[in-house]
Design a protein around this motif. Structure first.
Motif, PDB file in Angstrom:
ATOM      1  N   PHE A 136      12.997  48.781  36.313  1.00 36.62           N
ATOM      2  CA  PHE A 136      11.819  49.092  37.113  1.00 36.62           C
ATOM      3  C   PHE A 136      12.069  48.902  38.595  1.00 36.62           C
ATOM      4  O   PHE A 136      11.135  48.845  39.383  1.00 36.62           O
ATOM      5  CB  PHE A 136      10.639  48.244  36.647  1.00 36.62           C
ATOM      6  N   THR A 178       0.182  37.463  27.588  1.00 41.33           N
ATOM      7  CA  THR A 178       1.131  37.586  28.692  1.00 41.33           C
ATOM      8  C   THR A 178       1.430  36.209  29.272  1.00 41.33           C
ATOM      9  O   THR A 178       2.569  35.869  29.593  1.00 41.33           O
ATOM     10  CB  THR A 178       0.525  38.469  29.792  1.00 41.33           C
TER      11      THR A 178
ATOM     12  N   ASP B   7       0.353  43.339  26.917  1.00 36.84           N
ATOM     13  CA  ASP B   7       0.976  43.842  28.136  1.00 36.84           C
ATOM     14  C   ASP B   7       1.209  45.339  28.010  1.00 36.84           C
ATOM     15  O   ASP B   7       1.963  45.773  27.153  1.00 36.84           O
ATOM     16  CB  ASP B   7       2.339  43.138  28.280  1.00 36.84           C
ATOM     17  N   PRO B   8       0.533  46.155  28.824  1.00 36.76           N
ATOM     18  CA  PRO B   8       0.781  47.594  28.683  1.00 36.76           C
ATOM     19  C   PRO B   8       2.215  47.927  29.096  1.00 36.76           C
ATOM     20  O   PRO B   8       2.811  47.235  29.904  1.00 36.76           O
ATOM     21  CB  PRO B   8      -0.219  48.228  29.647  1.00 36.76           C
ATOM     22  N   PRO B  10       4.282  50.333  31.021  1.00 37.48           N
ATOM     23  CA  PRO B  10       4.240  51.458  31.947  1.00 37.48           C
ATOM     24  C   PRO B  10       5.356  52.452  31.701  1.00 37.48           C
ATOM     25  O   PRO B  10       5.227  53.616  32.053  1.00 37.48           O
ATOM     26  CB  PRO B  10       4.421  50.810  33.307  1.00 37.48           C
ATOM     27  N   ALA B  11       6.447  52.010  31.075  1.00 38.48           N
ATOM     28  CA  ALA B  11       7.529  52.947  30.807  1.00 38.48           C
ATOM     29  C   ALA B  11       6.989  54.117  30.015  1.00 38.48           C
ATOM     30  O   ALA B  11       7.238  55.277  30.331  1.00 38.48           O
ATOM     31  CB  ALA B  11       8.633  52.247  30.028  1.00 38.48           C
ATOM     32  N   ILE B  14       4.536  56.222  32.147  1.00 32.76           N
ATOM     33  CA  ILE B  14       5.221  57.098  33.094  1.00 32.76           C
ATOM     34  C   ILE B  14       5.801  58.298  32.361  1.00 32.76           C
ATOM     35  O   ILE B  14       5.712  59.424  32.814  1.00 32.76           O
ATOM     36  CB  ILE B  14       6.324  56.318  33.837  1.00 32.76           C
TER      37      ILE B  14
END
Lengths: 268, 287
Positions: A136, A178, B7-8, B10-11, B14
């Motif tokens: 990332f 989390t 936890d989302p 994002p990969a 996207i």
């Protein structure tokens, strides 16, 4: 005295003596705080809001000056030692620069130190893979989840290889799962890098899970009321959360914390 | 206590955003954004043309678009000369407004006392209508172009000044702390923290100032009349009105509007180019 289960030697890292902090408007944020923290300890500052725990952290980092008393970190007056490389600071919010991508955000402390990007690349990539965000590097903060942003923030704090990590309620805004995950990651960073950590929180469970010592603070004026060593060994994991030891420690710390709340109620 | 939010990733997000249907929808929208306004304007012009022809409106009242276009061609040389003058005036005043506004804005952001002492002057300059000051400036400044430049500058300068000052102060407090913690020099702080934080404010000001510079230039020219030898589009309009040359007036007016539109499009494009990848105001939300 019980031998505490943290790693490293026992040399004193932080010493606070009779510290007061009075703000311009007359609020006494901290009164008569004296504390000695050794290298390698994982200390939690636990207390209700307004007890001065964040103020104490800011004073240790040198961001706030003391009104009275003295703080030394690693033998130097707070904020004067080294070139700022020794301390990593993690705020309650991730506090990333929205205009810069993950790599640039983590590179910032080294950039301010005058390191060229080519010189810094390896270190930045190392800490990024440490927090699992290697893929990332080119993402912008807005594209990341809250937990990932906080990981970037931790990576940024770790990129200067600090000896002391100050964390100001870093996971308060995150969801429970989390948070649990990040707690484990912080513990593993602490262990592998021989860090000393001061962790500000208002969660009894979080403080008991993480720390080798819990400093319980009370409000109005902010002060230390209990200093509780936790003797349970590391590594701590999900099994520890289920153990009677953990429950016992939570009970001890909870009742210490309740005492501080009673005081507040009596005074007001 | 028990939140089930995970936890989302994002990969995955996207990845899906690059799927075909979304891109196709985006392209369609982009096409529509160009095609629709052009079609609407074309229809309006056709209607105008038709109504003028149908009602036999005399050209000294309302000229047909075709006549205005013809005037544009026949008077091209003189109109272009005026347009160049107005463009020069507008761009120079905007440039000076940027330089002055940013420098003074930085000074304001650095020092409260300076801001407190100088801000009233800036406000007075801003609130006094430029039409009212312009005659004075034209008297005091012998060079007409410089006088016009000052008028346009006064109008365009204020938004840049105030937004730059606010923008430089708007940097996140924790980030400021972080810069202190790592012992950033004042120059580093300015370059890596304050300027990027101020950029969205500056860009908003630029969009406004671009339009204002043109308005200032036109108003100042109106006040100056056709006195100067170099004359801009506004004096062309005045001159045509004296001579009752309405089509020519419309032609000049068209060029002024066109100039305003070009300035607007350019500042909008610039804002998107500079802020598009990070700032909320320019990020396109996926629906």
């Amino acid at each position: 005295m019980t031998k505490l289960p943290f790693h490293g030697d026992q040399a004193e890292l932080i010493s606070m003596r009779d510290v007061d902090k009075v703000f311009g408007n007359g609020t006494v944020a901290v009164r008569d705080m004296s504390l000695s923290i050794n290298q390698g300890e994982f200390v939690s500052f636990l207390g209700p809001s307004g007890c001065g725990k964040s103020t104490a952290l800011k004073m240790i980092s040198g961001l706030l000056s003391v009104s009275k008393g003295s703080i030394t970190v690693n033998g130097h007056p707070a904020g004067a030692g080294g070139d700022g490389d020794d301390i990593g600071y993690v705020f309650q919010e991730a506090t990333l620069m929205p205009w810069a991508n993950v790599f640039e955000n983590v590179y910032l402390p080294l950039k301010l130190r005058g390191l060229k990007k080519a010189q810094a690349r390896e270190r930045v990539e190392n800490v990024l893979s440490m927090v699992g965000l290697m893929n990332f590097a080119k993402s912008y903060p807005r594209e990341l989840s809250g937990g990932m942003r906080m990981r970037v923030s931790i990576a940024r704090a770790m990129v200067t290889k600090p000896k002391l990590l100050l964390m100001d309620e870093p996971f308060a805004a995150l969801d429970e799962m989390t948070r649990t995950k990040l707690n484990d990651e912080v513990l593993s960073l602490w262990k592998t890098h021989g860090l000393s950590v001061i962790f500000v929180t208002h969660s009894v469970f979080e403080s008991v899970y993480l720390s080798s010592r819990v400093v319980v603070m009370a409000a109005r004026p902010g002060r230390v009321v209990h200093d509780i060593p936790l003797t349970s060994g590391y590594p701590r994991n999900a099994a520890y959360r289920m153990s009677p030891e953990y429950a016992e420690s939570c009970k001890t710390v909870s009742s210490a914390l309740e005492g501080t709340l009673d005081n507040v109620d009596l005074n007001h | 206590m028990s939140t089930s939010t995970i936890d989302p990733t994002p990969a995955a997000e996207i990845a899906t955003s690059r799927n075909n249907p979304v891109i196709r929808r985006e392209r369609r929208e982009k096409r529509l954004r160009i095609v629709l306004p052009i079609a609407a304007i074309a229809i309006a012009l056709a209607l105008w043309e038709f109504l003028v022809w149908y009602n036999e409106v005399p050209h000294y009242l309302i000229p047909a678009p075709s006549l205005i276009a013809k005037t544009l061609v026949t008077d091209w040389a003189s109109l272009m000369q005026s347009a160049v003058f107005t463009v020069k005036l507008t761009l120079m005043s905007l440039g000076l407004a940027i330089v002055g506004g940013v420098l003074l804005g930085m000074l304001f952001a650095l020092s409260r006392p300076i801001e407190m002492s100088l801000f009233p002057f800036a406000v007075i300059m801003q609130v006094t209508p430029i039409v009212a000051i312009a005659p004075l400036i034209l008297i005091y400044v012998s060079n007409t172009f410089v006088a016009l430049l000052i008028c346009a500058w006064i109008v365009a300068f204020f938004p840049i000044l105030s937004n730059t000052a606010i923008g430089l102060r708007s940097a996140d407090h924790n980030l400021r702390d972080l810069f202190s913690l790592y012992r950033a020099t004042p120059l580093q702080r300015l370059r890596y923290l304050l300027v990027p934080s101020a950029l969205p404010y500056f860009m908003a000001a630029l969009k406004i100032a671009g339009g204002l510079a043109l308005i200032g230039a036109v108003v100042a020219e109106f006040v100056a009349g056709t006195a100067g030898q170099n004359t801009g589009l506004a004096s062309r309009i005045l001159e045509s009105s004296f001579r009752n040359e309405i089509p020519r007036m419309f032609a000049a007016l068209f060029l002024v509007s066109l100039l305003g539109v070009v300035i607007f499009l350019f500042t909008s494009w610039l804002s998107r180019a500079v802020l598009g990848h990070w700032h909320e105001s320019e990020i396109k939300r996926e629906g």
